[in-house]
Design a protein around this motif. Structure first.
Motif, short mmCIF file in Angstrom:
data_model
loop_
_atom_site.label_atom_id
_atom_site.label_comp_id
_atom_site.label_asym_id
_atom_site.label_seq_id
_atom_site.Cartn_x
_atom_site.Cartn_y
_atom_site.Cartn_z
N VAL A 156 6.62 0.75 -5.43
CA VAL A 156 6.44 -0.58 -4.35
C VAL A 156 5.16 -0.52 -3.70
O VAL A 156 4.90 0.56 -3.09
CB VAL A 156 7.56 -0.54 -3.50
N PHE A 157 4.37 -1.43 -3.79
CA PHE A 157 3.04 -1.41 -2.99
C PHE A 157 2.94 -2.65 -2.03
O PHE A 157 3.15 -3.44 -2.50
CB PHE A 157 1.85 -1.69 -4.22
N ASP A 158 2.65 -2.22 -0.96
CA ASP A 158 2.40 -3.28 0.19
C ASP A 158 1.04 -3.45 0.47
O ASP A 158 0.20 -2.70 0.93
CB ASP A 158 3.02 -2.56 1.34
N GLU A 159 0.60 -4.71 -0.05
CA GLU A 159 -0.71 -5.14 0.26
C GLU A 159 -1.77 -3.97 -0.36
O GLU A 159 -2.51 -3.51 0.54
CB GLU A 159 -1.30 -5.44 1.54
N PRO A 160 -1.79 -3.88 -1.75
CA PRO A 160 -2.80 -2.51 -1.98
C PRO A 160 -4.15 -2.93 -2.23
O PRO A 160 -4.97 -2.06 -2.02
CB PRO A 160 -2.03 -2.39 -3.59
#
Length: 242
Positions: A156-160
């Motif tokens: 899960v990537f938050d605003e990469p």
């Protein structure tokens, strides 16, 4: 792979952030979650990772109810999470962090490959501490590299894209594409960036705490792009730049 059933969450003062969100993430491919700022996307990501717990609803991962498991137990089951604002670790080098993430010693070729995917040179960074000497953009890239190193079932990537310059951005897209093609790995990316949305298999739109729409990229993205120029449209926050 991942099933969210009627997930709800409110702030301590009673503001509803998520309201009965149900979403299924398949066992492979890339699902992008987008929508207006403040719509609940990051909260949903934290709930998936186990950083926050839903006040209502259940979460299932590979058929197991993981609703009450904390972030450590979820990590052991194969869920990785890259924070929007990464944590710093005094006394731990970049090499140390990536080797901890991978679960073993990394040779120079592998270390270089991981760091180059996020636009960093191993020679310049492998012995640097993951502390305040690194800029916000640098620490963001290193954390993304650590998630790539883990190779878990669900990342899960938050605003990469935050802190990633234009020239490094394509390398990041290539890394996401590499995960996307793996038959036994899935990724969720929270993003407003059109170039990330354009490589997703599925797109979910979270608006005012609810799942506004969800489906195949080719069905969802065209009208998100067409409404991006409308200042009052829910999807107006979609970004074309890097």
């Amino acid at each position: 792979m991942l099933e969210l059933k009627n997930i709800s969450w409110s702030t301590p003062d009673g503001r509803k952030v998520l309201d009965s969100v149900s979403l299924t993430i398949p066992e492979s491919g890339l699902t992008a979650i987008t929508g207006p700022n403040g719509g609940g996307k990051t909260t949903l990501a934290k709930i998936i990772a186990g950083i926050e717990r839903p006040q209502d609803g259940r979460i299932f991962f590979d058929g197991e109810d993981i609703t009450d498991l904390d972030v450590t137990e979820r990590a052991r089951r194969g869920i990785s999470y890259a924070f929007q604002q990464p944590v710093r670790f005094k006394g731990i080098t970049v090499r140390d962090l990536l080797e901890i993430a991978s679960g073993g010693t990394l040779d120079e070729k592998t270390l270089c490959s991981l760091l180059s995917k996020v636009g960093l040179c191993a020679r310049d960074y492998e012995e640097r501490e993951v502390n305040a000497s690194l800029s916000g953009g640098e620490i963001k890239r290193i954390e993304i590299a650590s998630v790539l190193a883990r190779g878990t079932k669900l990342s899960v990537f938050d605003e990469p894209e935050a802190g990633i310059d234009l020239w490094s951005f394509q390398g990041l897209i290539d890394a996401f594409q590499e995960i996307r093609k793996a038959p036994d790995r899935a990724e969720i990316i929270i993003s407003h960036q059109e170039r990330i949305l354009s490589v997703a298999d599925r797109i979910a739109v979270i608006e005012n705490g609810r799942l506004a729409e969800e489906g195949r990229r080719e069905d969802i993205l065209p009208h998100l792009i067409s409404s991006a120029h409308c200042p009052v449209c829910p999807s107006a926050s979609i970004r074309r730049d890097s």
